[in-house]
Design an enzyme around this catalytic site. Structure first.
Site, PDB file in Angstrom:
ATOM      1  N   HIS A  61       0.836  -1.195   0.000  1.00 51.19           N
ATOM      2  CA  HIS A  61       0.000   0.000   0.000  1.00 51.19           C
ATOM      3  C   HIS A  61       0.877   1.254   0.000  1.00 51.19           C
ATOM      4  CE1 HIS A  61      -3.949  -1.990   1.591  1.00 51.19           C
ATOM      5  NE2 HIS A  61      -3.607  -2.377   0.384  1.00 51.19           N
ATOM      6  N   GLU A  63       0.907   3.901   1.636  1.00 54.72           N
ATOM      7  CA  GLU A  63       1.384   4.448   2.918  1.00 54.72           C
ATOM      8  C   GLU A  63       2.682   3.770   3.342  1.00 54.72           C
ATOM      9  OE1 GLU A  63      -1.625   3.211   2.252  1.00 54.72           O
ATOM     10  OE2 GLU A  63      -3.218   4.174   3.414  1.00 54.72           O
ATOM     11  N   CYS A  93      -5.708   1.480   5.726  1.00 57.80           N
ATOM     12  CA  CYS A  93      -6.242   0.237   6.295  1.00 57.80           C
ATOM     13  C   CYS A  93      -5.592   0.027   7.672  1.00 57.80           C
ATOM     14  CB  CYS A  93      -5.950  -0.939   5.370  1.00 57.80           C
ATOM     15  SG  CYS A  93      -4.211  -1.411   5.306  1.00 57.80           S
ATOM     16  N   CYS A  96      -1.773  -0.506   7.600  1.00 54.17           N
ATOM     17  CA  CYS A  96      -1.015   0.724   7.355  1.00 54.17           C
ATOM     18  C   CYS A  96      -1.084   1.645   8.567  1.00 54.17           C
ATOM     19  CB  CYS A  96      -1.544   1.431   6.106  1.00 54.17           C
ATOM     20  SG  CYS A  96      -1.108   0.577   4.583  1.00 54.17           S
TER      21      CYS A  96
HETATM   22 ZN   LIG Z   1      -3.029  -0.205   3.780  1.00 56.26          ZN
END
Ligand SMILES: [Zn+2]
Length: 236
Positions: A61, A63, A93, A96
């Site tokens: 992801h 992040e 999420c 993250c």
């Molecule tokens: Zn994430």
């Protein structure tokens, strides 16, 4: 005037700007795009210089990509204060959120402000807890509103000539609904915003389902801002 020409040709961020369609597609709170987009700003110490860039998901992801990238940069000096602003098309999420908290714990001189266009799988209790923990660990999390859309358009988008002031003005309803749900998440309230996707995700329906606890705990101005609550309502 610069506003008649698009981003100045000498703008050092020019090659890092995203295209208008990409910004409008990624950050429209009424739609669901699969891709996550991160626009970010970094300021060091008391410097007025702002470093701007954008990121996307890869195998990880966006992040986590950001955290790994900044932590490995040669210029990243943990002893110098650092202000980071994120403009995210989707909220982090839970995994993250956890990674962000770990990063901030290791780098106490870093402050992070996160603006989100949408809430990612906000019915998932883990995602809700992740955002709540982030907020209570000192991270500012807010839903993107008109000033943030304006700011991103001017500073991250390769807008066409004469279109500096033509940032996308999304109807406030969706923004207010997400802001209400984010308030519920941070306050530990159950979800009140239900989003369902139909006809191969072409039709997205937003519904507000309020319980007594919502009426009791949420300030009336936040509920009324959605425009979906009719007076008279008996508060508390
Ligand atoms: Zn994430």
């Amino acid at each position: 005037m610069a506003s008649d020409r698009g981003p100045p040709a000498g703008d050092p961020t020019l090659r890092r700007r995203i295209e208008p369609w990409e910004f409008e597609f990624s950050f429209d709170p009424r739609k669901f795009c699969k891709e996550a987009c991160l626009l970010y700003e970094i300021q060091w110490g008391n410097s007025r210089d702002v470093w701007r860039h954008s990121g996307k998901n890869t195998t990880k992801h966006v992040e986590r990509n950001f955290i790994e990238k900044i932590a490995s940069e040669r210029y990243f000096c943990p002893s110098i204060s650092c202000s980071i602003f994120w403009y995210l098309s989707w909220s982090p999420c839970w995994e993250c959120s956890k990674a962000i908290r770990e990063f901030l714990n290791q780098h106490p001189n870093v402050t992070l402000v996160i603006y989100v266009a949408r809430l990612f799988q906000h019915m998932d209790p883990q995602n809700r807890q992740g955002l709540k923990d982030l907020f209570h660990s000192g991270v500012t999390i807010q839903v993107m509103r008109a000033p943030e859309y304006d700011h991103c358009w001017r500073n991250f988008v390769n807008y066409p000539c004469g279109k500096e002031a033509h940032w996308p003005r999304y109807p406030p309803l969706w923004i207010n609904l997400y802001a209400l749900e984010l308030y519920c998440i941070i306050s530990g309230l159950p979800p009140c915003l239900q989003i369902s996707r139909r006809y191969q995700n072409q039709l997205i329906e937003f519904r507000l389902i309020l319980q007594n606890c919502h009426y009791q705990m949420i300030p009336p101005y936040i509920l009324l801002a959605t425009g979906m609550i009719q007076l008279p309502v008996t508060w508390r």
